[in-house]
Scaffold this active site. Structure first.
Site, short mmCIF file in Angstrom:
data_model
loop_
_atom_site.label_atom_id
_atom_site.label_comp_id
_atom_site.label_asym_id
_atom_site.label_seq_id
_atom_site.Cartn_x
_atom_site.Cartn_y
_atom_site.Cartn_z
N ASN A 143 0.86 -1.19 0.00
CA ASN A 143 0.00 0.00 0.00
C ASN A 143 0.89 1.23 0.00
O ASN A 143 2.12 1.12 0.06
CB ASN A 143 -0.96 -0.03 1.20
CG ASN A 143 -0.21 -0.04 2.51
OD1 ASN A 143 0.48 0.91 2.84
ND2 ASN A 143 -0.33 -1.13 3.27
N LYS A 184 8.62 -17.76 -9.76
CA LYS A 184 7.90 -16.68 -10.45
C LYS A 184 6.73 -17.26 -11.25
O LYS A 184 6.92 -18.22 -12.02
CB LYS A 184 8.88 -15.94 -11.38
CG LYS A 184 8.25 -14.72 -11.99
CD LYS A 184 9.23 -13.97 -12.88
CE LYS A 184 8.48 -12.92 -13.68
NZ LYS A 184 9.25 -12.45 -14.81
N LYS A 216 -11.66 -3.41 18.45
CA LYS A 216 -10.28 -3.88 18.62
C LYS A 216 -9.88 -3.96 20.08
O LYS A 216 -9.00 -4.71 20.44
CB LYS A 216 -9.32 -2.95 17.87
CG LYS A 216 -9.68 -2.80 16.39
CD LYS A 216 -8.48 -2.94 15.51
CE LYS A 216 -8.83 -2.67 14.06
NZ LYS A 216 -7.80 -3.16 13.14
O1 C5P Z 1 -8.89 -2.19 10.69
P1 C5P Z 1 -7.97 -1.08 10.27
O2 C5P Z 1 -6.90 -1.54 9.31
O3 C5P Z 1 -8.68 0.14 9.79
O4 C5P Z 1 -7.26 -0.65 11.61
C1 C5P Z 1 -6.23 0.26 11.63
C2 C5P Z 1 -5.43 0.09 12.89
O5 C5P Z 1 -5.17 -1.28 13.17
C3 C5P Z 1 -4.06 0.72 12.77
O6 C5P Z 1 -3.66 1.13 14.07
C4 C5P Z 1 -3.20 -0.43 12.27
O7 C5P Z 1 -1.83 -0.26 12.60
C5 C5P Z 1 -3.80 -1.61 13.00
N1 C5P Z 1 -3.75 -2.88 12.26
C6 C5P Z 1 -2.94 -3.91 12.72
N2 C5P Z 1 -2.94 -5.12 12.07
C7 C5P Z 1 -3.73 -5.31 10.99
C8 C5P Z 1 -4.56 -4.28 10.52
C9 C5P Z 1 -4.54 -3.07 11.17
O8 C5P Z 1 -2.21 -3.71 13.69
N3 C5P Z 1 -3.72 -6.49 10.37
#
Ligand code: C5P
Length: 397
Positions: A208, A286, A341
């Site tokens: 990303n 690959k 979360k």
């Molecule tokens: O669910 P979302 O990606 O929007 O959540 C964002 C938050 O969760 C951020 O703090 C990101 O660092 C954390 N995150 C994480 N592990 C993931 C996805 C998001 O720690 N797999």
């Protein structure tokens, strides 16, 4: 004691510069290493050779000294210190600092540094009392610059009043306090940052656009407040901060493993843009074009690192902070995310294209906690980081 501490001492051009030579002696007596920088004007008051002899160091003088750049660039020079001290800080240097000018070595170092800065102003009393200087002083203080002095007394110019540089021993005391008294001293803070790269095959990956800028700024701001920072970063565009423990990872699974290995921590800040999905099975070789047939990629969900740590039964950091980048209903979505979360705070921001925040240098965040939503004004990412670090320090105190 200051043993093992490295102080970048910027000597400005004023009559008080002679006292800076005594300051060097006092600092070295206490075990500090002093790296001196002279402005052009300072060279009119003190001889570079004397300063170099007292510091037992090369004196840095010119931004365009190519030998210096080959040895140590100005960015590195500004960051390889534990503290930057400006003594004497002239009205001109203070104005440059407040305005963010960088037209010589001293001002460039001051703009480039990620360390705390302590100034010891010295100037004529009228210059000190001038509204411009007082305005600059307020700006510098609100930027987090530490100030010692000036003292009141007879001045070299024949006038009386505030404007004399603090005595070297008073400056030493301020330096000792600055190096000892970070509010996060003794606290271990974990920061995740940057994107993750999820391999499709040995040459391709899913990624990303996260640059890692905000996470890096947060790690730097926490470190500047004295925290012992572990910085777990995916492949980011920006370089990690100096003076923190850096753990480089590629994938979400590696990031989770690195985070778990870095615990316990007093606080954990999850600023990484972790990929939600990885390949169910990355190909070991690959993937070839197959007679015009497009391959089908099978995904598996990545672990949610923030949720995993927030919901730990044992060893959960006392403060867990997550981020939420949303494009609509920011507060409602972020509030729900905090609940889901299980973290303590969510730093939410609106990343709709019209805000220009994604990939930009500014951020407008709302911090959601059990106290409700606190909307901060639009600030630079460094200012958001400084404000967040100060809030974390307050919460951990
Ligand atoms: O669910 P979302 O990606 O929007 O959540 C964002 C938050 O969760 C951020 O703090 C990101 O660092 C954390 N995150 C994480 N592990 C993931 C996805 C998001 O720690 N797999």
């Amino acid at each position: 004691m200051l043993s093992g501490k490295r102080i970048l001492l910027i000597i400005g051009g004023g009559i008080a510069a002679f006292k800076s030579q005594d300051l060097i002696r006092r600092l070295r007596e206490r075990g500090a290493e002093v790296v001196p920088v002279l402005t052009k004007a300072a060279e009119e008051f003190v001889a570079p050779l004397s300063v170099s002899a007292l510091a037992a160091q090369k004196v840095y003088r010119d931004l365009f000294d190519l030998t210096d750049e080959a040895e140590m660039g100005h960015i590195e020079l500004s960051r390889a210190a534990d503290l930057v001290v400006v003594a004497p800080a002239t009205a001109d240097l203070m104005a440059k600092m407040a305005g963010g000018l960088a037209n010589d070595l001293a001002s460039t170092l001051l703009l480039a540094t990620d360390k705390r800065v302590l100034i010891a102003p010295a100037m004529n009393v009228r210059m000190w009392e001038h509204p411009a200087t007082q305005r600059n002083l307020e700006t510098l203080k609100s930027d987090g610059v530490l100030v010692t002095g000036p003292d009141e007394g007879d001045m070299a110019c024949g006038e009386y009043g505030p404007g004399r540089m603090s005595e070297p021993l008073a400056i030493v005391a301020a330096i000792e306090a600055a190096l000892a008294d970070g509010p996060l001293k003794g606290k271990h803070v974990l920061v995740t940052s940057g994107p993750t790269h999820e391999p499709i095959d040995p040459v391709r990956y899913i990624a990303n656009r996260s640059s890692g800028a905000q996470g890096t700024a947060i790690a730097r701001a926490l470190s500047a407040l004295g925290a012992d920072v572990t910085f777990v970063t995916g492949p980011a565009d920006v370089a990690p901060p100096e003076g923190v423990k850096v753990v480089e990872v590629q994938t979400a699974q590696q990031m989770l493993a690195a985070v778990e290995k870095s615990l316990p921590a007093d606080a954990a800040i999850f600023a990484a843009a972790v990929a939600d999905w990885r390949m169910a099975e990355a190909s070991g070789s690959k993937i070839k074009k197959d007679g015009g047939k497009a391959p089908t990629l099978k995904f598996a969900e990545n672990p949610d690192i923030l949720a995993t740590v927030s919901q730990m039964k044992k060893g959960r950091p006392g403060l867990v902070v997550g981020f939420a980048a949303e494009t609509d209903d920011v507060i409602a979505h972020a509030t729900a995310k905090r609940e889901r979360k299980g973290c303590d705070w969510i730093v939410a921001n609106d990343v709709s294209p019209e805000t220009g925040i994604m990939g930009g240098s500014e951020n407008a965040v709302t911090v959601i906690s059990d106290q409700g939503a606190d909307a901060w004004p639009r600030l630079s990412k460094d200012q958001v980081a400084a404000k967040l670090a100060a809030k974390i320090a307050e919460a951990l105190s």
